[in-house]
Structure formats: C-alpha cells, structure tokens
Write a protein that holds these residues in place. Sequence first.
Motif, short mmCIF file in Angstrom:
data_model
loop_
_atom_site.label_atom_id
_atom_site.label_comp_id
_atom_site.label_asym_id
_atom_site.label_seq_id
_atom_site.Cartn_x
_atom_site.Cartn_y
_atom_site.Cartn_z
N VAL A 21 0.84 -1.19 0.00
CA VAL A 21 0.00 0.00 0.00
C VAL A 21 0.88 1.25 0.00
O VAL A 21 0.64 2.20 -0.75
CB VAL A 21 -0.96 0.00 1.21
N THR A 22 1.93 1.23 0.79
CA THR A 22 2.85 2.37 0.87
C THR A 22 3.50 2.64 -0.49
O THR A 22 3.59 3.80 -0.91
CB THR A 22 3.93 2.14 1.94
N GLN A 42 -5.77 15.79 -4.58
CA GLN A 42 -6.31 14.77 -5.48
C GLN A 42 -6.60 13.46 -4.73
O GLN A 42 -7.63 12.83 -4.95
CB GLN A 42 -5.34 14.52 -6.64
N ILE A 43 -5.68 13.06 -3.86
CA ILE A 43 -5.88 11.82 -3.10
C ILE A 43 -7.05 11.98 -2.13
O ILE A 43 -7.87 11.07 -1.99
CB ILE A 43 -4.58 11.39 -2.40
N ILE A 68 -6.33 -0.89 -4.20
CA ILE A 68 -6.43 -0.76 -2.75
C ILE A 68 -7.86 -0.34 -2.40
O ILE A 68 -8.40 0.58 -3.00
CB ILE A 68 -5.49 0.35 -2.22
N ASP A 69 -8.42 -0.99 -1.42
CA ASP A 69 -9.72 -0.57 -0.89
C ASP A 69 -9.53 0.80 -0.25
O ASP A 69 -8.51 1.05 0.42
CB ASP A 69 -10.19 -1.61 0.13
N ARG A 70 -10.48 1.70 -0.43
CA ARG A 70 -10.33 3.05 0.13
C ARG A 70 -10.18 3.04 1.65
O ARG A 70 -9.45 3.85 2.21
CB ARG A 70 -11.51 3.94 -0.27
N ASP A 71 -10.86 2.13 2.32
CA ASP A 71 -10.70 2.02 3.78
C ASP A 71 -9.27 1.63 4.13
O ASP A 71 -8.69 2.15 5.09
CB ASP A 71 -11.67 0.99 4.36
N LEU A 73 -6.63 2.23 2.30
CA LEU A 73 -5.81 3.40 1.98
C LEU A 73 -5.85 4.41 3.12
O LEU A 73 -4.81 4.89 3.59
CB LEU A 73 -6.33 4.04 0.69
N LEU A 74 -7.04 4.70 3.61
CA LEU A 74 -7.20 5.64 4.72
C LEU A 74 -6.51 5.13 5.98
O LEU A 74 -5.83 5.88 6.70
CB LEU A 74 -8.68 5.89 4.98
N GLU A 75 -6.63 3.84 6.25
CA GLU A 75 -5.98 3.25 7.42
C GLU A 75 -4.46 3.38 7.33
O GLU A 75 -3.80 3.72 8.31
CB GLU A 75 -6.37 1.77 7.53
#
Length: 90
Positions: A21-22, A42-43, A68-71, A73-75
């Motif tokens: 993810v990173t 934008q992100i 990546i699931d948005r959740d 990504l946010l996590e």
Amino acid sequence: MNDKFNETMRFDPLKEAPKTVTEIIRSVYTALEKKGYDPKNQIIGYILSGDPTYITSHDNARNMIRQIDRDELLEELLTTYLEVKVDKEV
C-alpha cells in the motif's frame, strides 16, 4: 518440414511482485506531481468520493490506486501519520 512451426508456443508474461500500500501511495503521489496536480488534494478527493478520475492515469497511477480498498488506503495514511507524530513527540 520443421515440426517446430507446428507446435503452439506458450507466452508467460512477466509478473511484477504486488506492491505494498505504501509503495502504491508513493507511486500515485509521484505521478500526480509529475502531471502538475496537488497530490494531497487529489488523493483526498479520491478517498472522499471514490471517483478514480481524481487520480491521473499517468504511469498507471489510477489502476494502481484502484487495487487498494479506500478504507485500507485511509488506514495506511492514518497509521503512518500517527507513527510520525509519535516519533516526533518522543
């Protein structure tokens, strides 16, 4: 006649190792910068709306971020932020 030309050849494309993810966030951030966008805005737009058009297709960034699931990504963003903040305070 040569039998080699009568056989079916198999094509195995090279498969890249899945990115973390990173790594994806960094790649997307860089692609947005290259195209002259403000990556943070934008992100954030993508996270809030789910609309992938906030992310450029340059350097395959849009396809990468959609892996990546948005959740998730946010996590990842929150976890990294908190780690940096805690390290600075200690």
